[in-house]
Motif scaffolding. Sequence first.
Motif, PDB file in Angstrom:
ATOM      1  N   UNK A 140      13.454   7.435 -14.073  1.00 27.04           N
ATOM      2  CA  UNK A 140      12.758   7.430 -15.359  1.00 27.04           C
ATOM      3  C   UNK A 140      12.356   8.863 -15.684  1.00 27.04           C
ATOM      4  N   UNK A 141      12.972   9.414 -16.734  1.00 26.87           N
ATOM      5  CA  UNK A 141      12.714  10.815 -17.131  1.00 26.87           C
ATOM      6  C   UNK A 141      12.915  11.786 -15.971  1.00 26.87           C
ATOM      7  N   UNK A 142      13.963  11.522 -15.195  1.00 34.69           N
ATOM      8  CA  UNK A 142      14.299  12.415 -14.101  1.00 34.69           C
ATOM      9  C   UNK A 142      13.543  12.179 -12.820  1.00 34.69           C
ATOM     10  N   UNK A 143      12.581  11.241 -12.802  1.00 33.63           N
ATOM     11  CA  UNK A 143      11.787  10.965 -11.606  1.00 33.63           C
ATOM     12  C   UNK A 143      12.182   9.620 -11.011  1.00 33.63           C
ATOM     13  N   UNK A 144      12.168   9.556  -9.673  1.00 32.95           N
ATOM     14  CA  UNK A 144      12.478   8.309  -8.986  1.00 32.95           C
ATOM     15  C   UNK A 144      11.264   7.381  -8.995  1.00 32.95           C
ATOM     16  N   UNK A 145      11.489   6.146  -9.398  1.00 30.98           N
ATOM     17  CA  UNK A 145      10.446   5.120  -9.366  1.00 30.98           C
ATOM     18  C   UNK A 145      10.867   4.081  -8.334  1.00 30.98           C
ATOM     19  N   UNK A 146      10.151   4.030  -7.204  1.00 34.10           N
ATOM     20  CA  UNK A 146      10.511   3.127  -6.113  1.00 34.10           C
ATOM     21  C   UNK A 146       9.924   1.740  -6.348  1.00 34.10           C
ATOM     22  N   UNK A 147      10.705   0.720  -6.043  1.00 32.20           N
ATOM     23  CA  UNK A 147      10.258  -0.669  -6.239  1.00 32.20           C
ATOM     24  C   UNK A 147      10.523  -1.477  -4.967  1.00 32.20           C
ATOM     25  N   UNK A 148       9.778  -2.571  -4.827  1.00 30.82           N
ATOM     26  CA  UNK A 148       9.911  -3.481  -3.686  1.00 30.82           C
ATOM     27  C   UNK A 148      10.827  -4.644  -4.060  1.00 30.82           C
ATOM     28  N   UNK A 149      11.396  -5.305  -3.048  1.00 32.50           N
ATOM     29  CA  UNK A 149      12.308  -6.422  -3.300  1.00 32.50           C
ATOM     30  C   UNK A 149      11.779  -7.678  -2.600  1.00 32.50           C
ATOM     31  N   UNK A 150      11.453  -8.690  -3.416  1.00 29.89           N
ATOM     32  CA  UNK A 150      10.987  -9.993  -2.939  1.00 29.89           C
ATOM     33  C   UNK A 150      12.205 -10.857  -2.594  1.00 29.89           C
ATOM     34  N   UNK A 151      12.127 -11.577  -1.469  1.00 31.76           N
ATOM     35  CA  UNK A 151      13.238 -12.435  -1.030  1.00 31.76           C
ATOM     36  C   UNK A 151      12.697 -13.824  -0.719  1.00 31.76           C
ATOM     37  N   UNK A 152      13.438 -14.858  -1.147  1.00 34.31           N
ATOM     38  CA  UNK A 152      13.110 -16.248  -0.824  1.00 34.31           C
ATOM     39  C   UNK A 152      14.361 -16.935  -0.287  1.00 34.31           C
ATOM     40  N   UNK A 153      14.176 -17.829   0.689  1.00 34.62           N
ATOM     41  CA  UNK A 153      15.298 -18.563   1.291  1.00 34.62           C
ATOM     42  C   UNK A 153      14.910 -20.021   1.453  1.00 34.62           C
TER      43      UNK A 153
END
Length: 502
Positions: A140-153
């Motif tokens: 976003x505008x040249x900057x890294x935006x880190x996100x988490x990943x939710x998992x369901x099984x």
Amino acid sequence: MPHITVREQARIAGASPSATHRINKRCERYGVDHPLLEQFNDTEAKEALRIESKRIHDKREPDYNKALQELGKPRGKRKSRTILFLEYQAEDPSTALSKSQYFRKLNKVMKRLKIVMKQHHAAGETLYIDYCGTQVFYTDNGEKVWVKVFVAVLGASKKIFAFATAGEKTIHWIDGMTRAVEYYGGCPETISMDNAKALVNKAGLIANLVDNVEAWGLHYGCLMDTCRVGRPQDKSLVELGVKFVTQRILVPMLEMSFFSLHEINRHLAREVELLNNEKFQGFDISRNDLFALGEREILEQRGLPALPYAMVVERKLIRVQSNYHFKYKQHEYSVPYALAGEIVDVVITQSHLSISYQNEFVYKHVMSQEIMGATTIPEHMPVEHLADHNMCDKALNLEWARDISEPVTAIVEKWYSETNNPKSRPIAKRCKALMDMVQKRGEHVVTKAVEYALAHKMDRPTDLNLIISAQKLEGGFDKLPAYVRKHENVRGKDYFGGDYDA
């Protein structure tokens, strides 16, 4: 039993003829025949034939109890296996096993102790949830935006769901769970999760859950269950699902470019669907196939609530003001006037405020972002206030005017054109005066008076009363002075030099 040769015996046993011959000699020496030998297990047979196991002579056995006790401690607080071997060797190097022999024996003991129970999952019973340790990012505008990943099984079909969120707070867990049950088309009987702080206030056999998590379970009609502390094997299916998603999807994503959270989730949805369509190793069936065989139908029967869960942001006890409104974040909301001065329980979600009094539901307001404004429900007002409120309603005033006549409608519309406020009290007072005038003088008289007033630019209620009084004295509206509009085609006496006598 017919006699067979040593070579035939060796072929049947899968051994060499020489080894078979030696075993036959031992049987003759110690009086052990075939029927007796079949009654023994391997250890008893070796003892009967005096066959000694190969042993490492003069070597000291490790203290397995001490080693297992040390390895059972939490990570970071226990000694490594190498340190344990060095301590064992330091006691007496001459009688110590080699490092490879020590590790082999210790691992064998560890495997015997590490026994896990096979879990059986009924269709539609349990959904396991967790977050991946590996994060992904978008730019976003040249900057890294880190996100988490939710998992369901799902427990029975092992069908996987994954969704990226901005963080790992309670709101993100709830968002992930809500999207997961919508993806599966129904809510299972149980949601199994770990003891993350965003989910659990206090861990235990029956954990003390965060209010929003417990409320989510009640809303969807399912049990919220937690695994034992430090026992991730209780939710091994989602641990394995996290491993698959991480290795097969997230790690390759780190080499890809994304520019929004929406793009990440769109890619995740495609890749997870491919994963769900892959055949299990050694089987000709996939997760989606298992899901379609029965779990889908059970989940659809359980269904989902009509509306998704709205997370509780805040809960407050607020005293109602004398004007039967309470204030929340620079906006006022009404309650029934009988509750003026009382303390009400207000539950605030992301979109609504739900009001209760003495554990009884009162009303639910839609959240308003209007600063210094007020949301007033007419049903909450006493009779006299409701009458005053209706008096200020532009729509009601125009509806009344249309029922009277076109001229009356025109003057009311003219009045409201002078203000931007549809609840204008001064305009409402004019309409009220006009209503009183109609009730006292009659619709026909007021209509004629309004026609005269509009033609002569006299639109105030006092002007209308003056017109009605004047026409009485003059004997009708036709006797009143008529206003003639001047325009360029009308020539006055100035045009004729002032001597023209009509």
